[in-house]
Design a protein around this motif. Structure first.
Motif, short mmCIF file in Angstrom:
data_model
loop_
_atom_site.label_atom_id
_atom_site.label_comp_id
_atom_site.label_asym_id
_atom_site.label_seq_id
_atom_site.Cartn_x
_atom_site.Cartn_y
_atom_site.Cartn_z
N ASP A 3 44.94 68.38 32.19
CA ASP A 3 46.17 67.65 31.95
C ASP A 3 47.19 68.49 31.19
O ASP A 3 48.39 68.39 31.43
CB ASP A 3 45.86 66.37 31.17
N HIS A 4 46.72 69.29 30.26
CA HIS A 4 47.60 70.11 29.43
C HIS A 4 48.33 71.18 30.26
O HIS A 4 49.45 71.56 29.93
CB HIS A 4 46.76 70.78 28.34
N ALA A 5 47.68 71.64 31.32
CA ALA A 5 48.28 72.69 32.14
C ALA A 5 49.44 72.18 32.98
O ALA A 5 50.33 72.95 33.34
CB ALA A 5 47.21 73.30 33.05
N ASP A 6 49.45 70.90 33.27
CA ASP A 6 50.51 70.31 34.10
C ASP A 6 51.03 69.05 33.41
O ASP A 6 50.78 67.93 33.85
CB ASP A 6 49.93 69.99 35.49
N PRO A 7 51.74 69.22 32.29
CA PRO A 7 52.05 68.09 31.40
C PRO A 7 52.88 66.98 32.03
O PRO A 7 52.69 65.81 31.71
CB PRO A 7 52.83 68.75 30.25
N ALA A 8 53.81 67.32 32.91
CA ALA A 8 54.74 66.31 33.42
C ALA A 8 54.03 65.20 34.20
O ALA A 8 54.54 64.08 34.28
CB ALA A 8 55.80 66.97 34.29
N THR A 9 52.87 65.51 34.75
CA THR A 9 52.13 64.50 35.51
C THR A 9 50.80 64.14 34.84
O THR A 9 49.95 63.50 35.46
CB THR A 9 51.86 65.01 36.94
N ALA A 10 50.64 64.54 33.57
CA ALA A 10 49.36 64.37 32.90
C ALA A 10 48.97 62.91 32.75
O ALA A 10 47.80 62.55 32.95
CB ALA A 10 49.41 65.04 31.53
N LEU A 11 49.92 62.05 32.41
CA LEU A 11 49.58 60.65 32.18
C LEU A 11 49.08 59.96 33.45
O LEU A 11 48.25 59.06 33.39
CB LEU A 11 50.78 59.89 31.62
N ASP A 12 49.58 60.41 34.60
CA ASP A 12 49.12 59.82 35.86
C ASP A 12 47.67 60.17 36.15
O ASP A 12 46.99 59.45 36.90
CB ASP A 12 50.00 60.30 37.02
N ARG A 13 47.20 61.27 35.59
CA ARG A 13 45.81 61.70 35.82
C ARG A 13 44.86 61.28 34.71
O ARG A 13 43.66 61.47 34.83
CB ARG A 13 45.76 63.24 35.95
N TYR A 14 45.39 60.81 33.62
CA TYR A 14 44.55 60.56 32.45
C TYR A 14 43.43 59.56 32.77
O TYR A 14 43.68 58.42 33.15
CB TYR A 14 45.41 60.03 31.29
N ASP A 15 42.20 60.02 32.60
CA ASP A 15 41.05 59.17 32.90
C ASP A 15 39.94 59.37 31.88
O ASP A 15 38.79 59.03 32.14
CB ASP A 15 40.53 59.43 34.32
N ASP A 16 40.28 59.95 30.74
CA ASP A 16 39.28 60.24 29.72
C ASP A 16 39.06 59.00 28.86
O ASP A 16 39.82 58.04 28.91
CB ASP A 16 39.75 61.41 28.85
N ALA A 17 38.03 59.03 28.07
CA ALA A 17 37.72 57.92 27.16
C ALA A 17 37.78 58.42 25.74
O ALA A 17 36.97 59.27 25.35
CB ALA A 17 36.34 57.35 27.47
N PRO A 18 38.72 57.96 24.93
CA PRO A 18 38.79 58.41 23.54
C PRO A 18 37.56 57.98 22.75
O PRO A 18 36.90 56.98 23.08
CB PRO A 18 40.06 57.74 23.01
N THR A 19 37.25 58.74 21.73
CA THR A 19 36.12 58.43 20.86
C THR A 19 36.65 57.65 19.66
O THR A 19 37.24 58.23 18.74
CB THR A 19 35.42 59.72 20.39
N LEU A 20 36.48 56.35 19.68
CA LEU A 20 37.07 55.47 18.67
C LEU A 20 36.01 54.56 18.07
O LEU A 20 35.47 53.69 18.76
CB LEU A 20 38.19 54.61 19.27
N PRO A 21 35.69 54.74 16.78
CA PRO A 21 34.78 53.79 16.14
C PRO A 21 35.36 52.38 16.20
O PRO A 21 36.57 52.19 16.13
CB PRO A 21 34.72 54.29 14.69
N ARG A 22 34.50 51.41 16.31
CA ARG A 22 34.94 50.02 16.41
C ARG A 22 35.67 49.60 15.13
O ARG A 22 35.21 49.87 14.03
CB ARG A 22 33.75 49.11 16.67
N LEU A 23 36.79 48.94 15.31
CA LEU A 23 37.57 48.46 14.17
C LEU A 23 38.22 47.15 14.57
O LEU A 23 38.95 47.08 15.56
CB LEU A 23 38.64 49.49 13.80
N GLU A 24 37.92 46.11 13.84
CA GLU A 24 38.39 44.77 14.18
C GLU A 24 39.78 44.50 13.60
O GLU A 24 40.20 45.11 12.63
CB GLU A 24 37.41 43.71 13.64
#
Length: 437
Positions: free
Chosen positions: A349-370
């Motif tokens: 995604d970083h190599a082709d930034p202008a279209t990166a959001l259209d390809r974004y399919d990763d899962a962030p690592t986020l501890p649970r927070l209510e």
């Protein structure tokens, strides 16, 4: 002599000698007395600097996680545990996640580093008193030994990171009132805590002759010691890439192919330039925004416009500082908000930034927070997605072979000694508070 070694290296690869940086010289780093470095080590791991006495610098910058915290967006004050296992304290839950990813600490002591934080809100500026421009403006005190020294002490003023919220402790109250500097400010309140511990008083006197002569311990003394430790502990100058630049052993195979791409067609070195692999500048790279963003509590959005928040310039919208790359394969998640937990996906995604959001399919690592705002506000807001994409610079797609080669090259930037650290985690700290291990 070193450039001749680089020429020899380049005969082994198609990269032109002029395209490669000179070796990163360990002697360019400042030298500090052992007593100051040891004092800084203790302060770095001591929760005494936080408002509630529960959070240390190491909470978000721990050697177990390559001087980060192993998550996309961390939990500071109001959390318990370490890294991905850190959770909210049910008796004092945090109001939100820390808005930006905890960056690695490698090579921050080098004098070639002129801006810090993802948005560069603290930077070298010789026209300002003390030689620094910071969010405190004219209220910024002088006496910090370096840019790194000044930077280390801003997290203690952040309610989400170390200070705490509202009236839950004396530091949080002062921050809430805007009383940050001066004799009755938050910084000096923390300094007084430290000075009141006999073991620290003796260690400061050993490290600093002026304190031994009777000068009181000030906040800049604390930050100078922490910066000295960080510069010493996490200097990274001995990766395979560094050895190749010194002419000791050329990179081969996929790593050499990746270096050719990095310094050639992929254009990575346009921004990741010089011995430190950064231009100290800011670029909009279409990185996904997750989490609370950088907004005042009274604002309803979750934007993070990056450098624009510092300069006010529209051209700086969604631009973030070019990070250095030593140990980059260990310092994930990646991006200013840590939205990528997979480095290969980040590179794609970083190599082709202008279209990166259209390809974004990763899962962030986020501890649970209510009971917090939704983490995907920006991703689910079409206007915000469009604004991030519109600001992004052009790039070029990378195929699978290119990605393999670049990943191999980035692995060659790993310096095992700096990952381990030179002093390590102390057995105890003078406050007697618990150390995060």
């Amino acid at each position: 002599m070193l450039r001749l070694a680089c020429l020899a290296l380049c005969l082994a690869t198609p990269v032109a000698a002029a395209d490669l940086p000179p070796p990163l010289d360990p002697h360019d780093f400042p030298r500090h007395p052992a007593a100051e470095v040891k004092l800084g080590q203790l302060l770095f791991y001591d929760p005494i600097l936080s408002g509630s006495r529960t959070v240390s610098c190491a909470t978000c910058h721990h050697p177990r996680f390559a001087t980060g915290d192993g998550v996309s967006l961390g939990i500071g004050d109001g959390g318990t545990g370490l890294g991905p296992d850190r959770v909210a304290d049910p008796d004092n839950p945090p109001e939100q996640r820390i808005p930006r990813n905890a960056p690695g600490l490698f090579n921050l002591g080098h004098p070639g580093v002129t801006v810090l934080f993802h948005d560069g809100r603290i930077e070298v500026d010789e026209t300002r008193p003390g030689g620094l421009r910071t969010p405190l403006g004219q209220d910024m005190v002088a006496g910090f030994d370096s840019l790194l020294s000044a930077q280390t002490m801003f997290p203690v003023l952040s309610p989400d990171e170390m200070a705490g919220h509202y009236a839950e402790n004396d530091v949080a109250q002062l921050v809430r009132q805007g009383r940050l500097t001066g004799p009755d400010g938050a910084w000096e309140t923390i300094a007084a805590r430290v000075a009141g511990i006999p073991e620290y008083a003796a260690l400061f006197a050993e490290a600093y002759p002026e304190i031994a002569a009777g000068q009181p311990i000030g906040f800049t003394d604390i930050s100078d010691a922490i910066a000295a430790f960080m510069s010493f502990e996490w200097r990274a100058t001995n990766s395979a890439f560094d050895a190749a630049l010194r002419g000791e052993a050329p990179l081969t195979g996929a790593a050499a192919e990746g270096m050719e791409l990095f310094y050639g067609d992929a254009g990575c070195a346009d921004c990741h330039a010089g011995p430190l692999m950064t231009d100290n500048a800011f670029h909009a790279m279409g990185a996904p925004q997750i989490g609370p963003g950088k907004a005042a509590r009274f604002e309803s959005h979750q934007q993070d416009t990056g450098r624009m928040r510092v300069t006010g310039a529209v051209d700086d919208a969604y631009a973030f500082r070019t990070p250095m790359l030593r140990n980059v394969t260990r310092t994930g998640p990646w991006g200013h908000a840590g939205a990528h937990s997979d480095l290969r996906a980040f590179l794609r995604d970083h190599a082709d930034p202008a279209t990166a959001l259209d390809r974004y399919d990763d899962a962030p690592t986020l501890p649970r927070l209510e009971n917090i705002a939704p983490d995907d506000w920006a991703l689910d807001t079409p206007a915000e997605r469009a604004a991030i994409a519109a600001a992004a610079r052009p790039g070029r797609p990378l195929d699978a072979k290119d990605l393999d080669a670049l990943l191999a090259f980035l692995e060659s930037l790993t310096d095992p000694a700096s990952l381990t650290g030179r002093l390590g985690i102390p057995e105890h700290v003078p406050s007697g508070l618990a150390i995060e291990r």
